[in-house]
Motif scaffolding. Sequence first.
Motif, PDB file in Angstrom:
ATOM      1  N   THR A  62      -1.236  15.582   6.472  1.00  0.00           N
ATOM      2  CA  THR A  62      -1.567  14.535   5.502  1.00  0.00           C
ATOM      3  C   THR A  62      -0.310  13.874   4.957  1.00  0.00           C
ATOM      4  OG1 THR A  62      -3.628  15.617   4.871  1.00  0.00           O
ATOM      5  CG2 THR A  62      -2.672  14.077   3.267  1.00  0.00           C
ATOM      6  N   TRP A  63       0.610  14.665   4.424  1.00  0.00           N
ATOM      7  CA  TRP A  63       1.796  14.099   3.776  1.00  0.00           C
ATOM      8  C   TRP A  63       2.756  13.479   4.780  1.00  0.00           C
ATOM      9  CZ3 TRP A  63       1.229  12.806  -0.915  1.00  0.00           C
ATOM     10  CH2 TRP A  63       0.314  13.513  -1.710  1.00  0.00           C
ATOM     11  N   TYR A  64       2.826  14.056   5.977  1.00  0.00           N
ATOM     12  CA  TYR A  64       3.634  13.461   7.040  1.00  0.00           C
ATOM     13  C   TYR A  64       3.102  12.065   7.361  1.00  0.00           C
ATOM     14  CZ  TYR A  64       5.315  12.525  11.757  1.00  0.00           C
ATOM     15  OH  TYR A  64       5.855  11.927  12.854  1.00  0.00           O
ATOM     16  N   GLY A  65       1.779  11.962   7.526  1.00  0.00           N
ATOM     17  CA  GLY A  65       1.175  10.668   7.830  1.00  0.00           C
ATOM     18  C   GLY A  65       1.392   9.655   6.723  1.00  0.00           C
ATOM     19  N   TYR A  66       1.210  10.081   5.482  1.00  0.00           N
ATOM     20  CA  TYR A  66       1.432   9.182   4.346  1.00  0.00           C
ATOM     21  C   TYR A  66       2.876   8.678   4.313  1.00  0.00           C
ATOM     22  CZ  TYR A  66      -2.956  10.630   1.980  1.00  0.00           C
ATOM     23  OH  TYR A  66      -4.253  10.870   1.633  1.00  0.00           O
ATOM     24  N   THR A  67       3.803   9.607   4.469  1.00  0.00           N
ATOM     25  CA  THR A  67       5.214   9.261   4.339  1.00  0.00           C
ATOM     26  C   THR A  67       5.674   8.392   5.500  1.00  0.00           C
ATOM     27  OG1 THR A  67       5.536  11.315   3.114  1.00  0.00           O
ATOM     28  CG2 THR A  67       7.520  10.210   3.911  1.00  0.00           C
ATOM     29  N   ARG A  68       5.238   8.728   6.695  1.00  0.00           N
ATOM     30  CA  ARG A  68       5.600   7.893   7.848  1.00  0.00           C
ATOM     31  C   ARG A  68       5.017   6.488   7.687  1.00  0.00           C
ATOM     32  NH1 ARG A  68       6.866   9.034  13.847  1.00  0.00           N
ATOM     33  NH2 ARG A  68       7.106   6.883  14.476  1.00  0.00           N
ATOM     34  N   GLY A  69       3.786   6.400   7.225  1.00  0.00           N
ATOM     35  CA  GLY A  69       3.177   5.095   7.001  1.00  0.00           C
ATOM     36  C   GLY A  69       3.949   4.274   5.983  1.00  0.00           C
ATOM     37  N   ALA A  70       4.408   4.920   4.930  1.00  0.00           N
ATOM     38  CA  ALA A  70       5.180   4.218   3.899  1.00  0.00           C
ATOM     39  C   ALA A  70       6.520   3.738   4.449  1.00  0.00           C
ATOM     40  CB  ALA A  70       5.381   5.116   2.686  1.00  0.00           C
ATOM     41  N   VAL A  71       7.174   4.561   5.269  1.00  0.00           N
ATOM     42  CA  VAL A  71       8.431   4.138   5.899  1.00  0.00           C
ATOM     43  C   VAL A  71       8.179   2.915   6.775  1.00  0.00           C
ATOM     44  CG1 VAL A  71      10.162   4.791   7.640  1.00  0.00           C
ATOM     45  CG2 VAL A  71       9.640   6.350   5.775  1.00  0.00           C
ATOM     46  N   ASP A  72       7.098   2.946   7.547  1.00  0.00           N
ATOM     47  CA  ASP A  72       6.755   1.795   8.388  1.00  0.00           C
ATOM     48  C   ASP A  72       6.519   0.547   7.532  1.00  0.00           C
ATOM     49  OD1 ASP A  72       6.928   3.408  10.629  1.00  0.00           O
ATOM     50  OD2 ASP A  72       4.757   3.670  10.824  1.00  0.00           O
ATOM     51  N   THR A  73       5.824   0.712   6.415  1.00  0.00           N
ATOM     52  CA  THR A  73       5.564  -0.418   5.513  1.00  0.00           C
ATOM     53  C   THR A  73       6.868  -0.972   4.955  1.00  0.00           C
ATOM     54  OG1 THR A  73       3.377   0.408   4.923  1.00  0.00           O
ATOM     55  CG2 THR A  73       4.421  -1.118   3.363  1.00  0.00           C
ATOM     56  N   LEU A  74       7.738  -0.091   4.513  1.00  0.00           N
ATOM     57  CA  LEU A  74       9.028  -0.530   3.979  1.00  0.00           C
ATOM     58  C   LEU A  74       9.816  -1.317   5.015  1.00  0.00           C
ATOM     59  CD1 LEU A  74      10.010   2.718   2.085  1.00  0.00           C
ATOM     60  CD2 LEU A  74       9.654   0.481   1.021  1.00  0.00           C
ATOM     61  N   LEU A  75       9.920  -0.763   6.218  1.00  0.00           N
ATOM     62  CA  LEU A  75      10.704  -1.422   7.262  1.00  0.00           C
ATOM     63  C   LEU A  75      10.060  -2.732   7.712  1.00  0.00           C
ATOM     64  CD1 LEU A  75      11.830   1.672   9.348  1.00  0.00           C
ATOM     65  CD2 LEU A  75      13.238   0.261   7.831  1.00  0.00           C
TER      66      LEU A  75
ATOM     67  N   HIS B  60       0.841  -1.203   0.000  1.00  0.00           N
ATOM     68  CA  HIS B  60       0.000   0.000   0.000  1.00  0.00           C
ATOM     69  C   HIS B  60       0.873   1.249   0.000  1.00  0.00           C
ATOM     70  CE1 HIS B  60      -3.169   2.789   0.937  1.00  0.00           C
ATOM     71  NE2 HIS B  60      -2.516   3.173   2.027  1.00  0.00           N
ATOM     72  N   ALA B  61       0.618   2.126  -0.955  1.00  0.00           N
ATOM     73  CA  ALA B  61       1.235   3.460  -0.989  1.00  0.00           C
ATOM     74  C   ALA B  61       0.112   4.441  -0.682  1.00  0.00           C
ATOM     75  CB  ALA B  61       1.843   3.739  -2.358  1.00  0.00           C
ATOM     76  N   PRO B  62       0.158   5.119   0.450  1.00  0.00           N
ATOM     77  CA  PRO B  62      -0.969   5.952   0.871  1.00  0.00           C
ATOM     78  C   PRO B  62      -1.393   7.018  -0.142  1.00  0.00           C
ATOM     79  CG  PRO B  62       0.611   5.694   2.655  1.00  0.00           C
ATOM     80  CD  PRO B  62       1.233   5.102   1.428  1.00  0.00           C
ATOM     81  N   TRP B  63      -0.514   7.426  -1.007  1.00  0.00           N
ATOM     82  CA  TRP B  63      -0.827   8.481  -1.965  1.00  0.00           C
ATOM     83  C   TRP B  63      -1.334   7.946  -3.300  1.00  0.00           C
ATOM     84  CZ3 TRP B  63       3.896   7.736   0.377  1.00  0.00           C
ATOM     85  CH2 TRP B  63       4.830   6.997  -0.366  1.00  0.00           C
TER      86      TRP B  63
ATOM     87  N   GLN C 135      11.044   4.478  -3.764  1.00  0.00           N
ATOM     88  CA  GLN C 135      11.289   5.700  -4.536  1.00  0.00           C
ATOM     89  C   GLN C 135      10.248   6.766  -4.199  1.00  0.00           C
ATOM     90  OE1 GLN C 135      11.149   5.178  -8.771  1.00  0.00           O
ATOM     91  NE2 GLN C 135      11.707   7.294  -9.168  1.00  0.00           N
ATOM     92  N   GLY C 136       8.982   6.376  -4.128  1.00  0.00           N
ATOM     93  CA  GLY C 136       7.926   7.333  -3.802  1.00  0.00           C
ATOM     94  C   GLY C 136       8.069   7.899  -2.409  1.00  0.00           C
ATOM     95  N   THR C 137       8.469   7.065  -1.473  1.00  0.00           N
ATOM     96  CA  THR C 137       8.654   7.534  -0.094  1.00  0.00           C
ATOM     97  C   THR C 137       9.761   8.570  -0.029  1.00  0.00           C
ATOM     98  OG1 THR C 137       7.913   5.384   0.724  1.00  0.00           O
ATOM     99  CG2 THR C 137       9.115   6.780   2.271  1.00  0.00           C
ATOM    100  N   TYR C 138      10.858   8.305  -0.706  1.00  0.00           N
ATOM    101  CA  TYR C 138      11.958   9.268  -0.735  1.00  0.00           C
ATOM    102  C   TYR C 138      11.500  10.588  -1.356  1.00  0.00           C
ATOM    103  CZ  TYR C 138      16.497  11.352  -1.613  1.00  0.00           C
ATOM    104  OH  TYR C 138      17.560  12.207  -1.647  1.00  0.00           O
ATOM    105  N   ALA C 139      10.761  10.515  -2.433  1.00  0.00           N
ATOM    106  CA  ALA C 139      10.264  11.740  -3.082  1.00  0.00           C
ATOM    107  C   ALA C 139       9.332  12.511  -2.154  1.00  0.00           C
ATOM    108  CB  ALA C 139       9.536  11.371  -4.376  1.00  0.00           C
ATOM    109  N   HIS C 140       8.528  11.804  -1.384  1.00  0.00           N
ATOM    110  CA  HIS C 140       7.572  12.478  -0.516  1.00  0.00           C
ATOM    111  C   HIS C 140       8.217  13.117   0.708  1.00  0.00           C
ATOM    112  CE1 HIS C 140       4.608  10.605  -3.131  1.00  0.00           C
ATOM    113  NE2 HIS C 140       3.881  11.656  -2.785  1.00  0.00           N
ATOM    114  N   LEU C 141       9.465  12.786   1.001  1.00  0.00           N
ATOM    115  CA  LEU C 141      10.174  13.538   2.043  1.00  0.00           C
ATOM    116  C   LEU C 141      10.251  15.006   1.646  1.00  0.00           C
ATOM    117  CD1 LEU C 141      13.150  11.209   2.971  1.00  0.00           C
ATOM    118  CD2 LEU C 141      11.120  11.709   4.342  1.00  0.00           C
ATOM    119  N   GLY C 142      10.444  15.264   0.360  1.00  0.00           N
ATOM    120  CA  GLY C 142      10.480  16.643  -0.129  1.00  0.00           C
ATOM    121  C   GLY C 142       9.138  17.335   0.010  1.00  0.00           C
ATOM    122  N   VAL C 143       8.054  16.600  -0.198  1.00  0.00           N
ATOM    123  CA  VAL C 143       6.711  17.162  -0.029  1.00  0.00           C
ATOM    124  C   VAL C 143       6.512  17.534   1.436  1.00  0.00           C
ATOM    125  CG1 VAL C 143       4.235  16.700  -0.229  1.00  0.00           C
ATOM    126  CG2 VAL C 143       5.803  15.861  -2.002  1.00  0.00           C
TER     127      VAL C 143
END
Length: 114
Positions: free
Chosen positions: A53-66, A7-10, A22-30
């Motif tokens: 919103t974007w903080y939650g999405y990105t943190r969730g993606a980092v959690d998914t990756l790990l 799942h990619a929240p965005w 790749q998307g998670t890294y890009a969303h750090l900039g967002v």
Amino acid sequence: MSSARYHAPWRPDPRPLDALLQGTYAHLGVCDFWHTERTTAPADPRSEREYATWYGYTRGAVDTLLGSGELLPVGRRFTEEMRRGSHLAGGAAGQPRAPSTCLNRRSRRGARRR
């Protein structure tokens, strides 16, 4: 490479691990953009909402990756650094902290080149 999708929240569709990374890294900039907007511009409910919103999405993606169990050691270290070196690690009581020194340094360096 695994055929697993995550799942990619965005996005509405599940993504392969490399695309999520790749998307998670890009969303750090967002996240960094909206953090800057909410801390340097006049108070604006939109910047607070977008950052949350974007903080939650990105943190969730980092959690998914790990949690995927599929990252190679270098990918795991990279993802852990995204969390540690960014504001995704959270501050006191789990609150987001300011963007990383690394991100700030990179932004200042880019501004000097313009």
